[in-house]
Design an enzyme around this catalytic site. Structure first.
Site, PDB file in Angstrom:
ATOM      1  N   HIS A  26       0.885  -1.177   0.000  1.00 56.34           N
ATOM      2  CA  HIS A  26       0.000   0.000   0.000  1.00 56.34           C
ATOM      3  C   HIS A  26       0.924   1.229   0.000  1.00 56.34           C
ATOM      4  O   HIS A  26       0.872   2.066   0.889  1.00 56.34           O
ATOM      5  CB  HIS A  26      -0.946  -0.042   1.194  1.00 56.34           C
ATOM      6  CG  HIS A  26      -2.166   0.828   1.045  1.00 56.34           C
ATOM      7  ND1 HIS A  26      -3.453   0.352   1.174  1.00 56.34           N
ATOM      8  CD2 HIS A  26      -2.296   2.147   0.779  1.00 56.34           C
ATOM      9  CE1 HIS A  26      -4.324   1.343   1.009  1.00 56.34           C
ATOM     10  NE2 HIS A  26      -3.636   2.455   0.774  1.00 56.34           N
ATOM     11  N   GLU A  82      -4.270  -0.217  -5.388  1.00 58.42           N
ATOM     12  CA  GLU A  82      -4.415   0.924  -6.291  1.00 58.42           C
ATOM     13  C   GLU A  82      -3.127   1.278  -7.028  1.00 58.42           C
ATOM     14  O   GLU A  82      -2.560   2.372  -6.837  1.00 58.42           O
ATOM     15  CB  GLU A  82      -4.922   2.151  -5.522  1.00 58.42           C
ATOM     16  CG  GLU A  82      -6.271   1.926  -4.859  1.00 58.42           C
ATOM     17  CD  GLU A  82      -6.806   3.169  -4.155  1.00 58.42           C
ATOM     18  OE1 GLU A  82      -6.052   4.133  -3.959  1.00 58.42           O
ATOM     19  OE2 GLU A  82      -7.996   3.170  -3.796  1.00 58.42           O
ATOM     20  N   ASN A 139     -11.925  -0.843  -5.358  1.00 61.00           N
ATOM     21  CA  ASN A 139     -12.051   0.373  -4.542  1.00 61.00           C
ATOM     22  C   ASN A 139     -12.841   1.382  -5.355  1.00 61.00           C
ATOM     23  O   ASN A 139     -12.442   1.720  -6.479  1.00 61.00           O
ATOM     24  CB  ASN A 139     -10.681   0.979  -4.224  1.00 61.00           C
ATOM     25  CG  ASN A 139      -9.864   0.109  -3.276  1.00 61.00           C
ATOM     26  OD1 ASN A 139     -10.325  -0.949  -2.827  1.00 61.00           O
ATOM     27  ND2 ASN A 139      -8.654   0.541  -2.963  1.00 61.00           N
ATOM     28  N   TYR A 168     -14.874   5.196  -5.245  1.00 61.58           N
ATOM     29  CA  TYR A 168     -15.244   6.434  -4.562  1.00 61.58           C
ATOM     30  C   TYR A 168     -16.027   7.397  -5.452  1.00 61.58           C
ATOM     31  O   TYR A 168     -16.921   8.065  -4.963  1.00 61.58           O
ATOM     32  CB  TYR A 168     -13.995   7.166  -4.039  1.00 61.58           C
ATOM     33  CG  TYR A 168     -13.269   6.425  -2.931  1.00 61.58           C
ATOM     34  CD1 TYR A 168     -13.642   6.598  -1.597  1.00 61.58           C
ATOM     35  CD2 TYR A 168     -12.232   5.546  -3.216  1.00 61.58           C
ATOM     36  CE1 TYR A 168     -12.992   5.910  -0.573  1.00 61.58           C
ATOM     37  CE2 TYR A 168     -11.578   4.859  -2.203  1.00 61.58           C
ATOM     38  CZ  TYR A 168     -11.957   5.038  -0.883  1.00 61.58           C
ATOM     39  OH  TYR A 168     -11.319   4.356   0.123  1.00 61.58           O
TER      40      TYR A 168
HETATM   41  O1  IFM Z   1      -6.852   6.783   2.079  1.00 63.17           O
HETATM   42  C1  IFM Z   1      -6.940   6.286   0.783  1.00 63.17           C
HETATM   43  C2  IFM Z   1      -6.398   4.868   0.709  1.00 63.17           C
HETATM   44  O2  IFM Z   1      -5.092   4.803   1.167  1.00 63.17           O
HETATM   45  C3  IFM Z   1      -6.444   4.374  -0.705  1.00 63.17           C
HETATM   46  N1  IFM Z   1      -7.732   4.557  -1.291  1.00 63.17           N
HETATM   47  C4  IFM Z   1      -8.385   5.815  -1.143  1.00 63.17           C
HETATM   48  C5  IFM Z   1      -8.374   6.258   0.310  1.00 63.17           C
HETATM   49  C6  IFM Z   1      -9.067   7.620   0.450  1.00 63.17           C
HETATM   50  O3  IFM Z   1      -8.409   8.583  -0.289  1.00 63.17           O
END
Ligand code: IFM
Length: 449
Positions: free
Chosen positions: A121, A166, A292, A294
């Site tokens: 990460h 990511e 993931n 958002y």
């Molecule tokens: O905090 C981050 C995470 O480390 C990776 N994905 C998005 C999150 C929010 O920005």
């Protein structure tokens, strides 16, 4: 009002990442990471914040696991810090670093919580960056070696593994835009990084199988839902470029063994160097894909809009505003992303490995945050996941980002994504309303519409 039941054995969890919560940046033999180096430089992070202490999870891990149990989560997604395990990135192993994750895995299992570990990460050992970082092809082998060390130590207890989190963010924010560590702005390095991350993923999956890993292994990708801002051919082509650059750049090699052709024509000499056999390594069968999600964005053609010649605008569904990150809120985008993966990439088993929002949390006098906005956000996204399951997408679990308020990279400590409030001064953890609500969802394995 109907009750949306989720499939039996559905995993309900929360996610964190090592650099964002652990702190103890130079303790017990840990090596320096690129995020240590980056945050220690002036003016890289809002308010000069760093992850030196973060949530002090390295010292408070047992109480954090107790909290996860109290909230009834049945899985917990965390990441392992490479420089804590191999301080120089390659060579000597730091037993104390391994011991920490060993204890974490044991504590989780004792509490009946399924561990889900991510190997990368973003906190690359600085020594590897000094040797060229991800643009150096050798990094893929060094990563696989690190992965092997971790599989050997934890593979008997951790049954869910992700190689990277990511890779798009790491490659582009870190190597193309220079706003994340290591702070490099060079498109060629970014595309080479993307390729080497995929290669490293394939090699780590091979190492996992060679070690006889009995659990499952996959990769976590970031997804946006991209819509052309208008029906003009310029906007539609720009939206397609963004989709290919941010999603297909990873999905296509992983699931089809090739790169998106139109994108590679567009980026020309920035395209990565690929050696014979690389695509077969990258296309190792995986057990799951981590999603993931958002944001949804409209994309317009823009003459001055960087390499891809585009600008984007956040989209919110009616009734929703923006989060503290300035991001729109569109639960239907999650459904669209999941259907695209099902229809075009072979319908893999999916965990939603991150979803959540940063809101302006206002604690009352006792420190409690009545974050009904986050409850509504999560409810609508859970329902979108439920819609996807009903439409045949193989979703097996959902991890809220994040377990607790933490260090949000270049934004520092201000954005609050947690189910649990962390008081920055005292490190006290106080579950928010959303955590209490989530706990009820988990108890019933269902969401009330
Ligand atoms: O905090 C981050 C995470 O480390 C990776 N994905 C998005 C999150 C929010 O920005």
């Amino acid at each position: 009002m109907s009750l949306r039941k989720f499939p039996e054995n559905f995993l309900w969890g929360a996610a964190t990442a090592a650099y964002q919560i652990e702190g103890a940046w130079d303790e017990d033999g840990k090596g320096e990471s690129i995020w240590d180096r980056f945050t220690h430089r002036q003016h890289t992070i809002l308010n000069g914040d760093t992850g030196d202490v973060a949530c002090d999870h390295y010292h408070r891990m047992p109480e954090d696991v107790a909290l996860i149990k109290e909230l009834r989560l049945n899985s917990y997604r965390f990441s392992i810090s490479w420089p804590r395990i191999i301080p120089q990135g390659r060579g000597d192993v730091n037993e104390k670093g391994l011991d920490f994750y060993d204890r974490l895995a044991d504590k989780l299992l004792e509490a009946g919580i399924a561990p889900s570990a991510t190997l990368n990460h973003w906190d690359l050992p600085q020594a590897i960056q000094d040797a060229g970082g991800w643009p150096n092809r050798d990094s893929a082998d060094w990563f696989a070696e690190y992965a092997r060390v971790v599989f050997r130590r934890l593979g008997d207890r951790v049954a869910m593994w992700s190689t990277h989190n990511e890779p798009w963010v790491l490659a582009f924010l870190g190597y193309a835009y220079g706003i994340f560590a290591p702070g490099i702005a060079d498109y060629s390095q970014a595309y080479q990084t993307a390729h080497h991350l995929l290669l490293a993923h394939g090699k780590a999956v091979q190492a996992f199988r060679a070690e006889g890993g009995s659990g499952e292994i996959g990769i976590v990708l970031s997804f946006g839902h991209y819509l052309p801002a208008s029906d003009s051919s310029a906007d539609r082509a720009a939206a397609q470029r963004v989709y290919e650059n941010n999603s297909a750049l990873f999905l296509q090699p992983l699931f089809k063994g090739s790169y998106p052709e139109m994108l590679f024509d567009w980026i020309g000499s920035h395209a990565p160097k690929i050696q014979e056999g690389d695509m077969e390594i990258i296309r190792q069968p995986v057990n799951f894909l981590g999603v993931n999600y958002y944001t949804t964005e409209t994309i317009s053609f823009a003459q001055w809009g960087g390499l891809l010649k585009h600008v984007s605008q956040p989209v919110s569904a009616p009734g929703w505003g923006r989060t503290e990150m300035g991001w729109g809120v569109n639960p239907a985008g999650l459904l669209a992303v999941l259907l695209d993966i099902k229809e075009n990439f072979g319908s893999p088993k999916i965990y939603i490995t991150e979803n959540g929002c940063a809101l302006k949390d206002t604690p009352d006098a006792s420190g409690f945050v009545a974050d009904w906005g986050r409850v509504n956000y999560l409810r609508d996204h859970f329902m979108a996941a439920h819609d996807a399951i009903q439409q045949g997408v193989d979703v097996r679990g959902y991890y809220v980002w994040s377990l607790m308020d933490n260090f949000e990279w270049a934004h520092g400590c201000a954005p609050r994504f947690g189910l649990v409030r962390v008081d920055c001064e005292t490190q006290e953890r106080i579950p928010k309303q959303s955590a209490l609500w989530y706990s009820e969802v988990i108890a019933g394995n269902a969401v009330q519409e």
